[in-house]
Design an enzyme around this catalytic site. Structure first.
Site, PDB file in Angstrom:
ATOM      1  N   HIS A   1      30.558 -46.039 153.783  1.00 48.37           N
ATOM      2  CA  HIS A   1      30.449 -46.490 155.068  1.00 48.37           C
ATOM      3  C   HIS A   1      29.059 -46.339 155.950  1.00 48.37           C
ATOM      4  O   HIS A   1      29.119 -46.516 156.975  1.00 48.37           O
ATOM      5  CB  HIS A   1      31.736 -45.883 155.924  1.00 48.37           C
ATOM      6  CG  HIS A   1      33.047 -46.376 155.665  1.00 48.37           C
ATOM      7  ND1 HIS A   1      34.159 -45.932 156.173  1.00 48.37           N
ATOM      8  CD2 HIS A   1      33.539 -47.048 154.292  1.00 48.37           C
ATOM      9  CE1 HIS A   1      35.303 -46.626 155.440  1.00 48.37           C
ATOM     10  NE2 HIS A   1      34.897 -46.993 154.378  1.00 48.37           N
TER      11      HIS A   1
ATOM     12  N   ASP B   1      34.061 -43.073 152.581  1.00 47.04           N
ATOM     13  CA  ASP B   1      33.940 -43.078 153.836  1.00 47.04           C
ATOM     14  C   ASP B   1      32.408 -43.059 154.105  1.00 47.04           C
ATOM     15  O   ASP B   1      31.614 -43.420 153.542  1.00 47.04           O
ATOM     16  CB  ASP B   1      34.622 -41.797 154.610  1.00 47.04           C
ATOM     17  CG  ASP B   1      35.226 -42.235 156.192  1.00 47.04           C
ATOM     18  OD1 ASP B   1      34.433 -42.544 157.072  1.00 47.04           O
ATOM     19  OD2 ASP B   1      36.437 -42.321 156.114  1.00 47.04           O
TER      20      ASP B   1
END
Length: 399
Positions: free
Chosen positions: A239, A216
């Site tokens: 991310h 993430d």
């Protein structure tokens, strides 16, 4: 506080801690043994070390140790160090945690804390990731964070690794003047909701010369953040470095002073990103975002402002975000985009982005999905230097 001052502060902190030879509290003296649960031993060592009036060091020696759950609370009477030389391993089954609503390791209300030693905090999250449906299920099971820091001040966490957390790796709330240096986050790209370091409601936080590989956001910024300095960080997989998501809570506080410099993104979903929810009540302001000297290596979305952030269709787009984004600089960004849209600025129709300056952007795309381009709405950035690709063609140009 400037970054230069903080770098000067770190040796000073070390001098404070080492001005007196610290007393060592080895968990072995409190019954801590390899391949056994050391929660009681660590708690006992902490209790004595925290009560000491001179600097102290708690040592977890080399080897593998089990830990079902731990909460360490100050204030302590003198500087205190947790030196982890070995591997501390969480239960793979999160239901084995004694307190299902708590994190794996929590440290609260400590001044002059050091965590060091070259060791590993292993959350053993692989089993939990397969059961994580929090993106689609608002009533999902709460999974534990590896390291939770709350109300920590004047402290440094360095030369340790957090690995395979079941949830966020690190959560920083209500902290001031805390540095992460040569800090490592390690998890596979498919690990769900494993933000590397999440920071909110804090001031003067520094993430320096660190490597974050996760599933993430490498670093995510929540509300109430002031003066966050990120420098020399390598991110990927992951991310990217994200401000937000913000807007879902009506009482969320302003974010100001975010500095990202000399960082590298490798194969990430995003590079630098700001994300806010539409159809949401918050009216906070996001100001003073500064990105400089950044390398993008095959990044899917290198530069993003997304004020229509709505994953899994959890909201409606008919009511624009009420969050104002302003005073943003993006300078000297180079490298490759994995998609044809190298820059995407989707700002709010109600409160458009203001005072956004772009300088010396050089991004290329070699794929077959069309020419490299940019996407811009409700924003008129100004430009300095060269822009490749041309950004927001109808925006104003300054010399």
């Amino acid at each position: 506080m400037t970054l230069k001052f903080t770098l000067l502060f770190l040796p000073l902190l070390a001098h404070i801690v080492n001005s007196q030879q610290p007393t060592t509290f080895d968990i072995g003296k409190y019954g801590g043994k390899p391949n056994a649960n050391i929660a009681e031993a660590l708690s006992s060592a902490w209790k004595e070390a925290c009560a000491a009036t001179t600097p102290s060091t708690i040592v977890v020696p080399k080897g593998t140790f089990l830990l079902n759950q731990l909460k360490l609370v100050g204030p302590c009477k003198a500087p205190i160090e947790l030196q982890v030389q070995g591997t501390i391993r969480a239960p793979s089954d999160y239901t084995q945690l004694p307190d299902k609503n708590a994190e794996w390791i929590t440290i609260n209300y400590v001044d002059l804390l050091t965590i060091s030693g070259g060791g590993i905090f292993d959350g053993q999250g692989k089993e939990a990731w397969t059961k994580n449906d929090c993106g689609k299920n608002p009533k999902c099971v709460k999974l534990p964070i590896n390291l939770s820091f709350n109300f920590i001040t004047n402290s440094i966490i360095h030369d340790v690794t957090t690995q395979d957390s079941k949830n966020f790796h690190v959560n920083v709330i209500g902290c001031k003047n805390v540095t992460f240096q040569q800090f490592t986050v390690s998890a596979p790209g498919e690990s769900i909701n494993t933000d590397g370091i999440h920071i909110a409601k804090s001031e003067g936080i520094y993430v320096l010369n660190s490597v974050i590989k996760t599933g993430d956001d490498c670093i995510s910024v929540g509300d109430g953040m002031k003066e966050l300095h990120i420098e020399g960080v390598t991110c990927g997989p992951g991310h990217g470095i994200s401000v937000g998501s913000l807007g879902k809570g009506a009482t969320e506080e302003d974010v100001t002073g975010i500095y990202v410099k000399n960082c590298t993104f490798i194969g990430t979903q995003n590079g630098i990103r700001v994300k806010t929810w539409p159809s949401a009540p918050a009216k906070l302001k996001i100001t003073g975002l500064h990105y400089e000297d950044i390398i993008m290596d095959n990044v899917e979305n290198p530069i993003v402002i997304d004020q229509e952030y709505c994953p899994w269709n959890q909201c409606k787009l008919d009511s624009p975000s009420l969050i104002k984004i302003s005073e943003v600089t993006v300078k000297n960004i180079k490298g490759t985009s994995a998609s044809p849209v190298a820059v995407s600025f989707v700002c709010s129709k109600t409160v458009p982005c203001e005072n956004v300056e772009m300088g010396d952007i050089d991004l290329t795309y070699s794929g077959n999905q069309g020419p490299i381009t940019t996407k811009c709405s409700n924003i008129k950035p100004t430009f300095v230097g060269k822009q490749n690709p041309p950004i927001c063609a109808n925006a104003t140009q300054s010399s």
